[in-house]
Design a protein around this motif. Sequence first.
Motif, short mmCIF file in Angstrom:
data_model
loop_
_atom_site.label_atom_id
_atom_site.label_comp_id
_atom_site.label_asym_id
_atom_site.label_seq_id
_atom_site.Cartn_x
_atom_site.Cartn_y
_atom_site.Cartn_z
N LEU A 266 1.13 -1.11 0.00
CA LEU A 266 0.10 -0.16 0.22
C LEU A 266 0.23 1.63 -0.21
CD1 LEU A 266 -2.94 0.89 -0.10
CD2 LEU A 266 -3.23 0.96 2.56
N GLN A 267 1.85 1.37 0.59
CA GLN A 267 2.74 2.50 1.16
C GLN A 267 3.45 2.76 -0.86
OE1 GLN A 267 2.90 4.65 3.53
NE2 GLN A 267 4.51 5.84 2.24
N ASP A 268 3.74 1.64 -1.52
CA ASP A 268 5.01 1.62 -2.73
C ASP A 268 3.80 2.81 -3.42
OD1 ASP A 268 6.78 0.92 -1.77
OD2 ASP A 268 6.45 -1.19 -2.22
N ALA A 269 2.21 2.15 -3.03
CA ALA A 269 0.97 2.70 -4.34
C ALA A 269 1.18 3.97 -3.75
CB ALA A 269 -0.13 1.72 -3.61
N LEU A 270 0.77 4.27 -2.71
CA LEU A 270 0.43 5.39 -2.54
C LEU A 270 1.89 6.53 -2.45
CD1 LEU A 270 -0.82 5.34 1.28
CD2 LEU A 270 -2.15 6.06 -0.46
N GLU A 271 3.06 5.98 -2.74
CA GLU A 271 4.02 7.39 -3.46
C GLU A 271 4.01 7.31 -4.88
OE1 GLU A 271 7.66 5.32 -1.92
OE2 GLU A 271 6.61 5.89 -0.42
N ARG A 272 3.60 6.28 -5.74
CA ARG A 272 3.24 6.31 -6.91
C ARG A 272 2.19 7.41 -7.70
NH1 ARG A 272 3.18 0.55 -9.42
NH2 ARG A 272 5.31 1.11 -10.48
#
Length: 409
Positions: A330-336
Amino acid sequence: MHAWPASEVPALPGKGRDLRIHDTATGGRVTLAPGPVARIYVCGITPYDATHMGHAATYNAFDLVQRVWLDTKRQVHYVQNVTDVDDPLLERAIRDGIDWVGLAERETALFREDMTALRMLPPQHYIGAVEAIPGIVPLVERLRDAGAAYELEGDIYFSVDADPHFGQVSNYTAELMRHLSAERGGDPERPGKKNPLDPMLWMAAREGEPSWDGASLGAGRPGWHIECVAIALDHLGMGFDVQGGGSDLIFPHHEMGASHAQALTGEFPMAKAYVHAGMVALDGEKMSKSRGNLVFVSKLRRDGVDPAAIRLALLSHRYRDDWEWTDQVLQDALERLGRWRAAVSRPDGPSADALVEELREALSDDLDTPTALAAVDRWAALQTAEGGTDDSAPGLVSRAVDALLGVAL
C-alpha cells in the motif's frame, strides 16, 4: 437488484488491441476477438462479509478486461450475480443473531459502495439468486426430465456423467475434484449419490431455513452452480466470451456450471475462455472469511486511504498470480500515485503518444499491469527530470490511465 453507478471512461485516440488472455480450460493463451458486443459473466459475492482485498483483486481483473474491450470500440455486455441465499450467509446470520435478508442487503450495499469508490465498471445486469429462482426451477425440471438429474431424499442432484465434457474446465484428477468438492461446499460422502462429485441442483426445504415454491420440485432453494447458469443463459446465452472469477472457483463452481449449461443446451462450450484471478494472502495465508484474515476496502477507505492507491496496489501484481497484501504494498502504491499526480499537474510534458500504445500493448498481453505501471513510471520520471513542450501530454496521460487502468489522477 441494482448495480452501482458507472464512472465515465475517457475515449482515447486510435484503437486498442484484441486481448490475449490465459484460458484455464486449454491451459494456454487465447486471442479474444468478440463481435461488436463482448459478453462476460463474473461470479459475484456471497454477501456476508464484503469487500476484502481478494474480492477487489478479482473484480479489478475483469474490470480491466472490459476496459480493453471498450478501447477496441466494442460494447460490453457484463453480467454478475449475488449469491444472496446460501449456507455461509445463513450461518453468519445465526452466529450474529440477525436476519439473513438484512445481512445480505447490508453487505451488498457496502460492496456497491466499494466498487463505486474503486471505479469498477458496473454490470448491465446485477442479479440476486433469490430473484433468479423463477428461472432456475424450470432448468432443474428440464435436467431431471432429461435424465441428467435425480432425486435423493427430496433433494435433486445433477449427474456429472450426463455431460461428456465434464472435467474439461479444470482438467483436475478425480481425486483432486473429490477433495475440493468436500472443501468447497459439496457432499461427496453422502450415501446414495450416483457419483460422489454430483452437485446439488435443488435442496429440499429444511426446518428453520428459507425456502421457495419449486413447482414439481417441491419447496426448497437452489444449489450454488445452477444459480449462475440460469442467470448467464438468460442474459448472455451459450458461447459467451469470458467466464470469470477467482481461481478458487475453477472447481467445483465453474466446472459444474459449464456441465449444467452443456447438458441443458447440448452445446459446447459454455464460455469461449475461462479466466481466473489469483488469490490474495495476508500473513502467509490466503485471505478468506473462514480464516478471518481479511483486509477490507471499506476499512481502508474509512481510514482515509485514497481508493486510487488501493487500485494501484492491486494493479502492481499480475492478475493470475497469488500475492500477499502488506503495508509496504500500500505504501508503494501511495507513493506512485503521488508521483503520477505531480507529473500530470504540470502544464506540458514529454509526448505521451508512445505511452498510450505501451499501455495498450501491455494490457492486451494477458493484462500485464506491472509492465503498464512501469511505462507510466518512466513517463513520470522523464517529466520530473526533463519536462517537455507538449501541452497535450499531461491530459492524455490522465485520460489513458483512467480509461485503461481505472485510476483517476
